[in-house]
Design a protein around this motif. Structure first.
Motif, PDB file in Angstrom:
ATOM      1  N   PHE A 363       0.836  -1.194   0.000  1.00 17.96           N
ATOM      2  CA  PHE A 363       0.000   0.000   0.000  1.00 17.96           C
ATOM      3  C   PHE A 363       0.874   1.248   0.000  1.00 17.96           C
ATOM      4  CE2 PHE A 363      -2.217  -3.342   2.348  1.00 17.96           C
ATOM      5  CZ  PHE A 363      -3.372  -3.472   1.575  1.00 17.96           C
ATOM      6  N   LEU A 364       0.502   2.210  -0.831  1.00 16.79           N
ATOM      7  CA  LEU A 364       1.171   3.510  -0.860  1.00 16.79           C
ATOM      8  C   LEU A 364       0.259   4.566  -0.262  1.00 16.79           C
ATOM      9  CD1 LEU A 364       2.955   3.897  -4.340  1.00 16.79           C
ATOM     10  CD2 LEU A 364       4.007   3.607  -2.098  1.00 16.79           C
ATOM     11  N   LEU A 365       0.813   5.452   0.537  1.00 16.07           N
ATOM     12  CA  LEU A 365       0.052   6.581   1.060  1.00 16.07           C
ATOM     13  C   LEU A 365      -0.153   7.609  -0.041  1.00 16.07           C
ATOM     14  CD1 LEU A 365       1.172   5.191   3.684  1.00 16.07           C
ATOM     15  CD2 LEU A 365       1.191   7.498   4.705  1.00 16.07           C
ATOM     16  N   GLU A 366      -1.343   8.193  -0.083  1.00 17.35           N
ATOM     17  CA  GLU A 366      -1.607   9.205  -1.108  1.00 17.35           C
ATOM     18  C   GLU A 366      -0.671  10.400  -0.944  1.00 17.35           C
ATOM     19  OE1 GLU A 366      -5.367  11.795  -2.900  1.00 17.35           O
ATOM     20  OE2 GLU A 366      -5.678  10.323  -1.296  1.00 17.35           O
ATOM     21  N   GLN A 367      -0.400  10.779   0.291  1.00 20.15           N
ATOM     22  CA  GLN A 367       0.574  11.824   0.601  1.00 20.15           C
ATOM     23  C   GLN A 367       1.549  11.266   1.636  1.00 20.15           C
ATOM     24  OE1 GLN A 367       1.060  14.735  -0.755  1.00 20.15           O
ATOM     25  NE2 GLN A 367      -0.737  14.712  -2.108  1.00 20.15           N
ATOM     26  N   PRO A 368       2.873  11.304   1.366  1.00 28.25           N
ATOM     27  CA  PRO A 368       3.841  10.807   2.356  1.00 28.25           C
ATOM     28  C   PRO A 368       3.663  11.510   3.706  1.00 28.25           C
ATOM     29  CG  PRO A 368       4.910  11.175   0.247  1.00 28.25           C
ATOM     30  CD  PRO A 368       3.542  11.756   0.125  1.00 28.25           C
ATOM     31  N   LEU A 369       3.825  10.760   4.775  1.00 26.99           N
ATOM     32  CA  LEU A 369       3.635  11.274   6.136  1.00 26.99           C
ATOM     33  C   LEU A 369       4.997  11.557   6.754  1.00 26.99           C
ATOM     34  CD1 LEU A 369       1.800  11.793   8.619  1.00 26.99           C
ATOM     35  CD2 LEU A 369       2.114   9.365   9.200  1.00 26.99           C
ATOM     36  N   LYS A 370       5.194  12.804   7.199  1.00 29.40           N
ATOM     37  CA  LYS A 370       6.466  13.180   7.812  1.00 29.40           C
ATOM     38  C   LYS A 370       6.594  12.533   9.189  1.00 29.40           C
ATOM     39  CE  LYS A 370       9.505  17.104   8.704  1.00 29.40           C
ATOM     40  NZ  LYS A 370       9.656  18.579   8.687  1.00 29.40           N
ATOM     41  N   LEU A 371       7.751  11.952   9.446  1.00 27.01           N
ATOM     42  CA  LEU A 371       7.983  11.207  10.685  1.00 27.01           C
ATOM     43  C   LEU A 371       8.749  12.052  11.702  1.00 27.01           C
ATOM     44  CD1 LEU A 371       9.034   7.754   9.159  1.00 27.01           C
ATOM     45  CD2 LEU A 371       6.761   8.454   9.953  1.00 27.01           C
ATOM     46  N   ALA A 372       8.514  11.711  12.948  1.00 26.36           N
ATOM     47  CA  ALA A 372       9.289  12.345  14.025  1.00 26.36           C
ATOM     48  C   ALA A 372      10.688  11.738  14.057  1.00 26.36           C
ATOM     49  CB  ALA A 372       8.591  12.136  15.355  1.00 26.36           C
ATOM     50  N   VAL A 373      11.685  12.561  14.428  1.00 25.62           N
ATOM     51  CA  VAL A 373      13.078  12.105  14.502  1.00 25.62           C
ATOM     52  C   VAL A 373      13.588  12.362  15.911  1.00 25.62           C
ATOM     53  CG1 VAL A 373      15.401  12.365  13.589  1.00 25.62           C
ATOM     54  CG2 VAL A 373      13.425  12.591  12.051  1.00 25.62           C
ATOM     55  N   ARG A 374      14.089  11.303  16.549  1.00 25.70           N
ATOM     56  CA  ARG A 374      14.639  11.421  17.898  1.00 25.70           C
ATOM     57  C   ARG A 374      15.991  10.720  17.922  1.00 25.70           C
ATOM     58  NH1 ARG A 374       9.072   9.423  20.822  1.00 25.70           N
ATOM     59  NH2 ARG A 374       7.744  11.182  20.106  1.00 25.70           N
ATOM     60  N   ASP A 375      16.985  11.415  18.372  1.00 26.46           N
ATOM     61  CA  ASP A 375      18.350  10.875  18.413  1.00 26.46           C
ATOM     62  C   ASP A 375      18.780  10.382  17.033  1.00 26.46           C
ATOM     63  OD1 ASP A 375      18.437  11.358  21.157  1.00 26.46           O
ATOM     64  OD2 ASP A 375      17.601   9.372  21.627  1.00 26.46           O
ATOM     65  N   HIS A 376      18.412  11.203  16.025  1.00 25.03           N
ATOM     66  CA  HIS A 376      18.773  10.937  14.633  1.00 25.03           C
ATOM     67  C   HIS A 376      18.145   9.647  14.076  1.00 25.03           C
ATOM     68  CE1 HIS A 376      21.710  14.126  15.071  1.00 25.03           C
ATOM     69  NE2 HIS A 376      22.200  13.520  16.155  1.00 25.03           N
ATOM     70  N   ARG A 377      17.076   9.160  14.747  1.00 24.60           N
ATOM     71  CA  ARG A 377      16.395   7.963  14.267  1.00 24.60           C
ATOM     72  C   ARG A 377      14.924   8.276  14.016  1.00 24.60           C
ATOM     73  NH1 ARG A 377      17.357   2.759  17.854  1.00 24.60           N
ATOM     74  NH2 ARG A 377      16.123   1.932  16.106  1.00 24.60           N
ATOM     75  N   ALA A 438      14.961  15.171   6.562  1.00 26.26           N
ATOM     76  CA  ALA A 438      13.650  14.752   7.076  1.00 26.26           C
ATOM     77  C   ALA A 438      13.349  13.332   6.601  1.00 26.26           C
ATOM     78  CB  ALA A 438      12.562  15.727   6.603  1.00 26.26           C
ATOM     79  N   TRP A 439      12.492  12.649   7.424  1.00 29.15           N
ATOM     80  CA  TRP A 439      12.076  11.282   7.105  1.00 29.15           C
ATOM     81  C   TRP A 439      10.568  11.265   6.857  1.00 29.15           C
ATOM     82  CZ3 TRP A 439      15.307   6.992   6.732  1.00 29.15           C
ATOM     83  CH2 TRP A 439      16.627   7.192   7.122  1.00 29.15           C
TER      84      TRP A 439
END
Length: 446
Positions: A363-377, A438-439
């Motif tokens: 499944f592909l998301l219609e719009q990519p979802l920006k992820l949170a980044v903690r300790d560069h992960r 960004a991820w």
């Protein structure tokens, strides 16, 4: 040998014993040729007889059509739609024609000779010309004629009578001029009466579609569409024109009579004729070779019904092609724009997609979802564990937004990642306009 005779409906009714039948009128040339085209799907040994019937030798075709009874059932079911009023099966072509005129379907458990002996003299065309003379001598049936001295028959009557009699009983071979399969399909039919309503044309167009499907089957081919033309009656308004036409296309090459008929019915329901119609013409389009239908005992579909593409075509014919869309792949390595949408009835070439370095998500998301980044992960319902990657996707400088100077150029590094709660994910990292890394979550694996 096994012959089947199909007597066209314009032939005279079966003659009765002890009566003199008039000479048989010739059937319409278009009707006979159309019937012969349809018959060529069963065997290449198809011929016209006496301008009133089509005969074909089908002994070698029985196994292909799953046996005699199945072939009899199909011909008896479909042939009346092509104007056939009599069908008969016999070891000789002449005998089959005689039996068709008399309404005798087959021999049953009997031999050919006793069956023909009981039939009226006038069922044999060569004998019908001398029926009045023979009736004065008390000769009314073929059996009575056969008992006469052969020398007397040859001296008293023309040689064709004895020849035709021998051919009927299988004592003499009968030469034929076999019908040839044309390279292109284009037929016409004159309507028995002028028709003013477009939906009513389906009744007259269906036999033409049957002929087309028979021709396609004989060529082991399918058609991606057809054009139906109608000619207006000569007594019409000046602004009505000579006629009109309707072109129907399918998403794939096929020879499915019922599907073609349903598509035509949907389109004719939307047409209003400008004048009464007196003639129809049908031409096959996009003819190409197709593989034969599988004879496997296993079902080819779960439902056993129409394929999805055929169902979509019928829906598009009713509601409009622009309202029924289907996805198709294009040559674009960017997942966001690798799938386009187009009307379901358009035919598009199928390409095999390249095998990606990373497995593709379900499944592909219609719009990519920006992820949170903690300790560069990156995090999504917990910290993500990067399993496979990176896979660089870069490009899109050519893909300009409509009416703008911006493009859809991307530079992304894709990874397959494991989430402790959400399972296996498809994520990527990219550098934003401010230079920050960004991820984004782009897909989910099933």
């Amino acid at each position: 040998m096994l012959w089947v005779a199909l007597l066209i409906a314009t032939a005279p009714p079966p003659p009765r014993a002890r009566s003199t039948a008039p000479s048989a009128p010739s059937a319409s040339a278009e009707a006979l040729q159309g019937l012969a085209l349809w018959c060529l799907q069963f065997t290449p040994r198809v011929a016209l007889m006496e301008d009133v019937a089509v005969v074909m030798e089908v002994e070698a075709s029985l196994r292909l059509f799953t046996g005699l009874e199945a072939l009899k059932a199909r011909i008896s079911d479909e042939a009346p739609d092509l104007g056939v009023q009599g069908v008969a099966w016999a070891p000789t072509a002449m005998a089959a024609l005689i039996m068709a005129r008399c309404g005798v379907l087959d021999l049953g458990e009997r031999l050919l000779q006793p069956v023909l002996d009981e039939l009226p003299l006038t069922a044999l065309s060569a004998a019908a010309a001398h029926a009045e003379t023979l009736s004065r001598a008390g000769i009314y049936t073929l059996g009575q004629l056969r008992t006469l001295p052969r020398g007397g028959i040859s001296r008293r009557f023309d040689a064709q009578l004895l020849t035709a009699l021998d051919q009927a009983y299988g004592l003499r071979p009968q030469p034929f001029s076999w019908e040839a399969l044309p390279e292109h399909f284009s037929v016409r039919a004159e309507l028995p009466s002028r028709e003013e309503r477009a939906p009513a044309l389906l009744v007259f167009a269906r036999p033409l579609l049957m002929q087309m499907c028979g021709w396609l089957a004989a060529r082991h081919a399918g058609a991606s569409g057809f054009t139906l033309r109608w000619v207006h009656d000569s007594m019409r308004a000046k602004d009505a024109g000579d006629g009109g036409e309707l072109t129907i296309r399918s998403s794939e090459a096929l020879r499915d009579l019922e599907h073609f008929t349903r598509l035509l019915a949907e389109h004719l329901a939307k047409i209003e004729l400008l004048a009464p119609v007196g003639e129809l013409q049908l031409e096959a389009l996009g003819v190409e070779r197709v593989s034969a239908q599988s004879q496997s005992l296993l079902p080819q579909s779960l439902s056993g019904g129409e394929s999805m593409s055929l169902v979509l075509e019928r829906i598009a014919a009713r509601f409009g092609a622009e309202r029924v869309l289907q996805p198709y792949q294009v040559d674009d390595h960017r997942a966001d724009w690798a799938t386009h949408w187009a009307p379901a009835t358009l035919r598009r070439s199928r390409r095999q997609p390249e095998v990606p370095e990373l497995p593709a998500p379900t499944f592909l998301l219609e719009q990519p979802l920006k992820l949170a980044v903690r300790d560069h992960r990156p995090h999504y319902q917990g910290a993500l564990l990067l399993l496979v990657g990176p896979d660089r996707v870069e490009g899109g400088w050519w893909d300009r937004l409509p009416g703008m100077s911006l493009t859809r150029h991307v530079v992304r590094d894709y990874w397959v990642a494991q989430s402790p709660a959400a399972g296996v994910l498809w994520i990527y990292s990219t550098r934003m306009d401010d230079g920050e890394m960004a991820w984004f979550l782009h897909g989910v694996f099933a």
